[in-house]
Design a protein around this motif. Sequence first.
Motif, short mmCIF file in Angstrom:
data_model
loop_
_atom_site.label_atom_id
_atom_site.label_comp_id
_atom_site.label_asym_id
_atom_site.label_seq_id
_atom_site.Cartn_x
_atom_site.Cartn_y
_atom_site.Cartn_z
N THR A 139 0.83 -1.21 0.00
CA THR A 139 0.00 0.00 0.00
C THR A 139 0.86 1.25 0.00
OG1 THR A 139 -1.66 -1.21 1.25
CG2 THR A 139 -1.87 1.18 1.21
N LEU A 140 1.94 1.22 0.75
CA LEU A 140 2.85 2.36 0.80
C LEU A 140 3.47 2.61 -0.57
CD1 LEU A 140 4.26 4.50 2.53
CD2 LEU A 140 6.00 2.78 3.06
N LEU A 141 3.82 1.54 -1.25
CA LEU A 141 4.41 1.68 -2.58
C LEU A 141 3.40 2.28 -3.56
CD1 LEU A 141 7.11 1.21 -3.88
CD2 LEU A 141 6.44 -1.12 -4.38
N TYR A 142 2.15 1.84 -3.47
CA TYR A 142 1.10 2.43 -4.31
C TYR A 142 0.91 3.91 -3.97
CZ TYR A 142 -0.46 -2.00 -6.29
OH TYR A 142 -0.54 -3.18 -6.97
N ARG A 143 0.98 4.28 -2.71
CA ARG A 143 0.83 5.67 -2.30
C ARG A 143 1.97 6.51 -2.88
NH1 ARG A 143 1.26 6.03 3.57
NH2 ARG A 143 -0.25 4.36 3.48
N TRP A 144 3.20 5.98 -2.83
CA TRP A 144 4.33 6.69 -3.40
C TRP A 144 4.16 6.86 -4.91
CZ3 TRP A 144 8.82 3.63 -0.68
CH2 TRP A 144 8.87 4.01 0.66
N ARG A 145 3.65 5.82 -5.57
CA ARG A 145 3.44 5.88 -7.01
C ARG A 145 2.42 6.96 -7.36
NH1 ARG A 145 1.82 0.49 -9.93
NH2 ARG A 145 3.96 -0.01 -9.42
N ARG A 146 1.34 7.02 -6.58
CA ARG A 146 0.30 8.04 -6.82
C ARG A 146 0.87 9.44 -6.59
NH1 ARG A 146 -3.73 5.96 -4.07
NH2 ARG A 146 -3.04 6.84 -2.11
#
Length: 100
Positions: A46-53
């Motif tokens: 989830t953190l990685l997706y947040r960084w991507r966004r």
Amino acid sequence: MASTLHISQPDKRRKYDEALKTEALRLARESRSTRAAAQQLGISETLLYRWRRAQAEAEAGSTAQAQDPEWRALRAQNQRLEREVAVLKKALAIFSRETP
């Protein structure tokens, strides 16, 4: 009646520097698997997706543009095409093997 004692605990959130975030996003992009990249780095998917966004919003210039339906549709289409290319590369590798 028992009284409760409130003890403030130190902040348990981990801090990540920009270099790690950049490397994590590069790894996720190259491996084509966010889950695998997150597991390899020991961070939450989830953190990685947040960084991507957040990176997409920074590249887009604004949150409004990143939320634009047309822009989101184009990103989704791009991701789908990238997955198709990955499948075709694997198929090419399988079919280009020499048969005895």
